[in-house]
Design a protein around this motif. Structure first.
Motif, PDB file in Angstrom:
ATOM      1  N   GLY A  41       0.807  -1.221   0.000  1.00 15.11           N
ATOM      2  CA  GLY A  41       0.000   0.000   0.000  1.00 15.11           C
ATOM      3  C   GLY A  41       0.839   1.269   0.000  1.00 15.11           C
ATOM      4  N   PRO A  42       1.697   1.465   1.008  1.00 11.05           N
ATOM      5  CA  PRO A  42       2.544   2.661   1.021  1.00 11.05           C
ATOM      6  C   PRO A  42       3.509   2.726  -0.171  1.00 11.05           C
ATOM      7  CG  PRO A  42       2.493   1.637   3.191  1.00 11.05           C
ATOM      8  CD  PRO A  42       1.830   0.680   2.247  1.00 11.05           C
ATOM      9  N   VAL A  43       3.998   1.554  -0.607  1.00  7.61           N
ATOM     10  CA  VAL A  43       4.914   1.537  -1.756  1.00  7.61           C
ATOM     11  C   VAL A  43       4.210   2.057  -3.004  1.00  7.61           C
ATOM     12  CG1 VAL A  43       6.228   0.039  -3.310  1.00  7.61           C
ATOM     13  CG2 VAL A  43       6.354  -0.314  -0.838  1.00  7.61           C
ATOM     14  N   VAL A  44       2.968   1.604  -3.221  1.00  6.35           N
ATOM     15  CA  VAL A  44       2.200   2.047  -4.381  1.00  6.35           C
ATOM     16  C   VAL A  44       1.890   3.537  -4.290  1.00  6.35           C
ATOM     17  CG1 VAL A  44      -0.058   1.859  -5.494  1.00  6.35           C
ATOM     18  CG2 VAL A  44       1.226  -0.207  -4.940  1.00  6.35           C
ATOM     19  N   GLU A  45       1.583   4.015  -3.082  1.00 10.96           N
ATOM     20  CA  GLU A  45       1.287   5.429  -2.920  1.00 10.96           C
ATOM     21  C   GLU A  45       2.494   6.303  -3.263  1.00 10.96           C
ATOM     22  OE1 GLU A  45      -0.187   6.111   0.967  1.00 10.96           O
ATOM     23  OE2 GLU A  45      -2.090   5.076   0.630  1.00 10.96           O
ATOM     24  N   ARG A  46       3.694   5.805  -2.997  1.00 12.62           N
ATOM     25  CA  ARG A  46       4.893   6.582  -3.278  1.00 12.62           C
ATOM     26  C   ARG A  46       5.349   6.458  -4.721  1.00 12.62           C
ATOM     27  NH1 ARG A  46       8.187   8.493   0.796  1.00 12.62           N
ATOM     28  NH2 ARG A  46       7.415   8.183   2.923  1.00 12.62           N
ATOM     29  N   GLY A  47       5.313   5.230  -5.257  1.00 13.68           N
ATOM     30  CA  GLY A  47       5.895   5.010  -6.580  1.00 13.68           C
ATOM     31  C   GLY A  47       4.955   4.450  -7.618  1.00 13.68           C
ATOM     32  N   GLY A  48       3.680   4.317  -7.285  1.00 13.31           N
ATOM     33  CA  GLY A  48       2.713   3.797  -8.230  1.00 13.31           C
ATOM     34  C   GLY A  48       2.830   2.293  -8.425  1.00 13.31           C
ATOM     35  N   ALA A  49       2.145   1.800  -9.452  1.00 15.07           N
ATOM     36  CA  ALA A  49       2.107   0.361  -9.713  1.00 15.07           C
ATOM     37  C   ALA A  49       3.494  -0.193 -10.007  1.00 15.07           C
ATOM     38  CB  ALA A  49       1.161   0.070 -10.880  1.00 15.07           C
ATOM     39  N   LEU A  50       4.363   0.594 -10.646  1.00 18.13           N
ATOM     40  CA  LEU A  50       5.697   0.115 -10.990  1.00 18.13           C
ATOM     41  C   LEU A  50       6.455  -0.321  -9.743  1.00 18.13           C
ATOM     42  CD1 LEU A  50       7.986  -0.338 -12.990  1.00 18.13           C
ATOM     43  CD2 LEU A  50       8.626   2.063 -12.697  1.00 18.13           C
ATOM     44  N   TRP A  51       6.483   0.524  -8.729  1.00 20.52           N
ATOM     45  CA  TRP A  51       7.158   0.155  -7.486  1.00 20.52           C
ATOM     46  C   TRP A  51       6.438  -1.013  -6.813  1.00 20.52           C
ATOM     47  CZ3 TRP A  51       9.484   4.632  -4.146  1.00 20.52           C
ATOM     48  CH2 TRP A  51      10.352   5.378  -4.941  1.00 20.52           C
ATOM     49  N   GLY A  52       5.117  -1.004  -6.906  1.00 16.79           N
ATOM     50  CA  GLY A  52       4.353  -2.083  -6.289  1.00 16.79           C
ATOM     51  C   GLY A  52       4.712  -3.442  -6.872  1.00 16.79           C
ATOM     52  N   PHE A  53       4.886  -3.506  -8.195  1.00 14.62           N
ATOM     53  CA  PHE A  53       5.246  -4.770  -8.829  1.00 14.62           C
ATOM     54  C   PHE A  53       6.714  -5.134  -8.600  1.00 14.62           C
ATOM     55  CE2 PHE A  53       1.478  -4.056 -11.700  1.00 14.62           C
ATOM     56  CZ  PHE A  53       0.778  -5.179 -11.252  1.00 14.62           C
ATOM     57  N   GLY A  54       7.489  -4.195  -8.080  1.00 13.83           N
ATOM     58  CA  GLY A  54       8.859  -4.526  -7.702  1.00 13.83           C
ATOM     59  C   GLY A  54       8.937  -5.306  -6.403  1.00 13.83           C
ATOM     60  N   VAL A  55       7.922  -5.160  -5.538  1.00 15.11           N
ATOM     61  CA  VAL A  55       7.931  -5.839  -4.241  1.00 15.11           C
ATOM     62  C   VAL A  55       7.949  -7.362  -4.390  1.00 15.11           C
ATOM     63  CG1 VAL A  55       6.659  -6.197  -2.089  1.00 15.11           C
ATOM     64  CG2 VAL A  55       6.851  -3.903  -3.072  1.00 15.11           C
ATOM     65  N   PRO A  56       7.093  -7.981  -5.224  1.00 12.18           N
ATOM     66  CA  PRO A  56       7.134  -9.446  -5.323  1.00 12.18           C
ATOM     67  C   PRO A  56       8.468  -9.982  -5.829  1.00 12.18           C
ATOM     68  CG  PRO A  56       5.675  -8.509  -6.997  1.00 12.18           C
ATOM     69  CD  PRO A  56       5.994  -7.429  -6.025  1.00 12.18           C
ATOM     70  N   GLY A  57       9.126  -9.243  -6.729  1.00 12.77           N
ATOM     71  CA  GLY A  57      10.435  -9.693  -7.190  1.00 12.77           C
ATOM     72  C   GLY A  57      11.452  -9.710  -6.059  1.00 12.77           C
ATOM     73  N   VAL A  58      11.451  -8.654  -5.239  1.00 14.42           N
ATOM     74  CA  VAL A  58      12.360  -8.588  -4.095  1.00 14.42           C
ATOM     75  C   VAL A  58      12.027  -9.678  -3.081  1.00 14.42           C
ATOM     76  CG1 VAL A  58      13.112  -7.175  -2.148  1.00 14.42           C
ATOM     77  CG2 VAL A  58      12.785  -6.127  -4.408  1.00 14.42           C
ATOM     78  N   ALA A  59      10.735  -9.837  -2.780  1.00 12.26           N
ATOM     79  CA  ALA A  59      10.321 -10.856  -1.803  1.00 12.26           C
ATOM     80  C   ALA A  59      10.677 -12.256  -2.293  1.00 12.26           C
ATOM     81  CB  ALA A  59       8.817 -10.747  -1.543  1.00 12.26           C
ATOM     82  N   GLY A  60      10.470 -12.505  -3.576  1.00  9.61           N
ATOM     83  CA  GLY A  60      10.841 -13.807  -4.124  1.00  9.61           C
ATOM     84  C   GLY A  60      12.334 -14.051  -4.019  1.00  9.61           C
TER      85      GLY A  60
END
Length: 419
Positions: free
Chosen positions: A355-374
């Protein structure tokens, strides 16, 4: 591909146990959407609906390993059916009383989550007694993972159908009543009534004294974070590419990918060490999350979602094999329940983090989270590789149980596996 699954389903009791477990888990699979629709029908806010769903999820995460330990101690019928009845009664109380008074609503929802029966872990504990060959049990784990994807796809459709035919309150009542019938079908079956856990060493940590299990839980916490973050990151993407319909296709895409991947994985036997195979599967899972950051058009993005889901069910199925290997004697149901709980908690953390990641960087940053978590999940598996590849009963339990003579009584297959 289907021949191996049909062989399993033709085994005595197998189809009944799988179907009963899936039906029994419908209330849990549909709880979030059913709660949201009911609260909105009562005139409540989305914030209230989200809070109640969160309470249900937290209570469920707490209750699963506790009830799993009770199943290991007292057997399935004495725990699963009473828990299913109590959970259904609590949700029925919420459906009747509504959101006012608020304290009662929270109490009912918390009780419904807390007493959700650990049918998922119970089924995996039953497979070795129903399917006598090792490769059949491992294939059943893959089939189980596939069936979950079907349930989480069909479940929300059943909720919306009940709401359209009757009401949101009726949907809560009907689905929970059906869930009790599913649990009943399982616990009155001969395998469930006859099943007994292996002798166990008394230890307050229970299954958590296994280092191998702790390593798996650490890895799958981050897999859950990845999935939870995808559900949030997809919302702003869908808003810019067509709205709710696109969001539905994206979520269906990742489910379809897991379904196809699980079916393909379970269609053959796999030679080699399952711990190393899990590293490969989670590695591919992490890599397949990365293209989501490209954010192409809706059709291409849906295909990327399918790709992102392909290795999910195989990774879960492989993890089941390792849970069975590393669970200390007499704790197998609890161990499987811990995996479910950790995955659920991870998904909740992922939604909150995205949620906060998307608010700061939009969907692009949001889709970066699963790659990092994986990537972090893979790192955990690599760091703990020696623990996960250790044979069951050797350097696995962080206590004196390493010399426990009762471990010989655990009904397990050889760790020189063919999964």
């Amino acid at each position: 591909m289907a021949a191996g699954y049909l062989e399993i389903l033709r085994a005595r009791h197998a189809a009944r146990l799988l179907t009963g477990t899936l039906v029994g888990r419908l209330p849990n699979a549909t709880a979030a959407i059913a709660l949201v629709l009911f609260v909105r029908a009562e005139g409540g806010t989305y914030s209230l609906a989200g809070a109640l769903a969160a309470v249900y999820g937290v209570a469920n995460a707490v209750g699963q390993p506790v009830l799993g330990r009770l199943v290991d101690l007292y057997g399935q019928p004495r725990v699963q059916l009473p828990a299913a009845v109590l959970s259904a009664l609590a949700m029925a109380g919420f459906a009747v009383s509504g959101t006012d008074p608020l304290a009662l609503a929270y109490a009912c929802v918390a009780a419904a989550g807390l007493f959700t029966p650990p049918l998922e872990g119970g089924l995996r504990a039953l497979w070795p007694s129903v399917l006598r060959r090792e490769e059949q049990v491992h294939r059943a784990y893959a089939m189980d993972a596939v069936a979950q994807e079907v349930m989480f796809t069909v479940g929300p459709l059943l909720v919306t159908l009940c709401v359209s035919l009757w009401s949101a309150g009726a949907a809560l009542l009907v689905l929970n009543a059906v869930g009790v019938l599913g649990a009943l079908s399982v616990v009155v079956s001969a395998p469930s009534r006859a099943w007994r856990s292996a002798p166990r060493e008394a230890h307050w940590l229970g299954a958590l004294r296994s280092r191998g299990l702790l390593a798996l839980l650490g890895a799958f916490l981050f897999v859950g974070i990845a999935l939870g973050s995808i559900t949030v990151a997809s919302v702003p993407y869908a808003d810019e590419h067509g709205g709710d319909a696109v969001y539905g296709w994206l979520m269906a895409g990742i489910g379809l990918g897991a379904l196809v991947g699980g079916m393909a994985y379970g269609a053959r036997q796999w030679a080699g060490e399952p711990a190393r195979r899990l590293q490969v599967l989670v590695g591919f899972l992490a890599v397949c999350y990365l293209p989501l950051t490209l954010m192409p058009g809706a059709v291409a993005m849906t295909l990327l979602m399918v790709l992102a889901g392909v290795f999910l069910a195989p990774a879960i199925a492989c993890a089941f094999v390792l849970v069975d290997r590393h669970a200390p004697a007499g704790t197998v149901t609890e161990a499987f329940s811990w995996l479910v709980t950790t995955f659920t908690v991870g998904a909740s953390v992922g939604t909150g983090l995205a949620g906060p990641v998307v608010e700061r960087g939009g969907a692009l940053w949001g889709f970066g989270v699963p790659g990092v978590a994986g990537g972090v999940s893979l790192l955990v598996l690599l760091v703990t590789g020696r623990v996960l590849t250790a044979p069951a009963g050797r350097a696995v339990v962080a206590s004196s149980s390493e010399n426990d003579p009762n471990r010989a009584a655990e009904p397990r297959f050889s760790s020189g596996d063919r999964a």
